[in-house]
Design an enzyme around this catalytic site. Structure first.
Site, PDB file in Angstrom:
ATOM      1  N   GLY A  66       0.819  -1.274  -0.119  1.00  0.00           N
ATOM      2  CA  GLY A  66      -0.137  -0.098   0.100  1.00  0.00           C
ATOM      3  C   GLY A  66       0.919   1.288   0.052  1.00  0.00           C
ATOM      4  CD  GLU A  67       2.364   1.029   3.913  1.00  0.00           C
ATOM      5  OE1 GLU A  67       1.863   0.868   5.084  1.00  0.00           O
ATOM      6  OE2 GLU A  67       2.586   0.057   2.994  1.00  0.00           O
TER       7      GLU A  67
END
Length: 440
Positions: A66-67
């Site tokens: 996600g990051e």
């Protein structure tokens, strides 16, 4: 004097040294579970697999998928200025995404374990001029060493949950040592800003959440078509990023709903895929016709619950349903991120514990694109109502998309805030280059 914080930091560093002989065993266990890349294991010990590029280097660290997806557009913009970027991540899946998506001028390496000798070896080789840590990545040894070397560290897309804040505030000495190299924190929200400031970060700006400006997760088109054919026109919903304590409730709700909704298919995507086999065993006690994606039995017409225990395929699963329950919200976890399913056209359901993404969930619920579910009965009634009204599902999915639009713009705001730090790197590089030419 903050003796507890000083002691905690010392114990943490000492533990790193003490457990060094066991690190190869730990890595071997993780590799056997698919959590480490055996061919690149030396990188986790701080050994570089590539040479440092000439000129200024910005080190970007993102924890996982996600990051990484959130920060990729920012990396593209930094490399367009002529500055090289080193991206580090900690998971095999995020490494695969980086290898596929990084622009020219950016390279990937696995982040070293937060043990002093590994950290020193890593920093000795790469010598970053500036570091950008994404979201809530706070590693005591790494940050303390960067502070000692005067390497500026900027937190981008900064997030500080209430739980993390309560933990860190008990150790002000550790925070002082870690945040001493942080000239700027770019926070996602006002709540995050207040928590970082309370911990002693002097300069905090709210620039928003980069995930709103990142493209939604992709999906393998052939695999998507294959699953669509397997599912056909069956009613289907997805419970994603689920945690222990939630899945059994979903299974029990499915069992009751299946009696009134013929052909119902429930897709369960656990937050931690390595729980797949254990979870399947628990769910089969409630719904025997449960299939594990990594198992030998394929998804069939008779399958009732499909447990998707693979990494990096959430974009695929979200595309299979127009109704998504986002997990981590029925238990005291704070909720997982609802941005991806909302952007991919899902009506959003969630539990009451949503403090991790309070502003986003509030916007979704206020718009009508999201709804709070507090119990199994709530879930059954809401899903039954939505399955009987496809037009309502479509309406709510459009409202969910619209609710996210005001949150965009974080990428431009972040890049603007970073410019005063990036420009001097380029100017210094040009001056050094000119000085070298004159000496020749």
């Amino acid at each position: 004097m903050d003796m507890s914080g000083r002691m905690a930091l010392s114990i943490y560093r000492a533990a790193g040294y003490a457990f060094r002989p066991l690190m190869p065993l730990l890595m071997a266990v993780r590799r056997s579970r698919g959590k480490e890349d055996g061919a690149r294991r030396k990188e986790r010990y701080g050994r570089a697999a590539q040479s440092r590029p000439e000129g200024p280097l910005v080190w970007v660290h993102a924890a996982s998928v996600g990051e990484t997806n959130a920060v990729l557009p920012l990396i593209h913009q930094i490399t367009e200025t002529g500055t090289s970027v080193l991206l580090t991540t900690g998971t095999v899946t995020s490494a695969a995404i980086a290898q596929k998506s990084l622009p020219q001028g950016a390279i990937h390496q696995f982040v070293p374990l937060d043990v002093a000798p590994y950290v020193s070896k890593f920093l000795d080789h790469w010598k970053p001029d500036l570091a950008l840590f994404v979201e809530s990545e706070l590693w005591p040894t790494m940050m303390t060493e960067m502070n000692r070397r005067d390497i500026p560290l900027i937190i981008v897309n900064g997030r500080m949950s209430e739980r993390s804040y309560r933990r860190w505030e008990k150790m002000p000495f550790a925070i002082e040592q870690m945040f001493g190299s942080v000239p700027l924190c770019l926070a996602q929200s006002e709540d995050d800003k207040e928590r970082y400031q309370a911990l002693g970060v002097q300069h905090v700006e709210v620039t928003g959440n980069l995930k709103f400006d990142a493209p939604p997760p992709s999906a393998d088109i052939q695999e998507l078509e294959k699953l669509h054919q397997s599912i056909g026109d069956r009613p289907v919903w997805i419970a994603a990023s689920t945690h222990p304590g939630e899945e059994k409730l979903f299974a029990q709700a499915h069992k009751r709903m299946a009696m009134r909704i013929p052909g119902l298919l429930t897709i369960l995507v656990p937050r931690h895929p390595d729980r797949g086999e254990e979870l399947a065993g628990q769910i089969r006690e409630i719904v025997p016709r449960t299939v594990l994606r990594t198992g030998e039995e394929p998804l069939q017409d008779s399958s009732e619950i499909y447990i998707c225990d693979t990494l990096g395929e959430l974009g695929l699963f979200y595309r299979l349903s127009r109704i998504a329950f986002v997990g981590g919200s029925l238990i005291n976890h704070g909720g997982q991120n609802p941005i991806e399913p909302a952007r991919l056209g899902c009506a959003i359901l969630h539990g009451p514990n949503i403090q991790n993404f309070k502003d986003i969930y509030q916007a979704l619920d206020t718009s009508g694109g999201g709804e709070t579910i507090s119990s199994e009965r709530d879930l059954i009634n809401t899903l039954s109502r939505l399955f009987s009204a496809p037009s309502e599902v479509h309406r709510r999915s459009e409202l969910a998309k619209q609710a996210l639009r005001p949150f965009s713009g974080a990428l431009d705001s972040t890049m603007m805030a970073l410019t005063p730090f990036l420009n001097p790197l380029k100017i210094n590089a040009e001056l050094n280059k000119a000085s070298g030419m004159m000496q020749r």
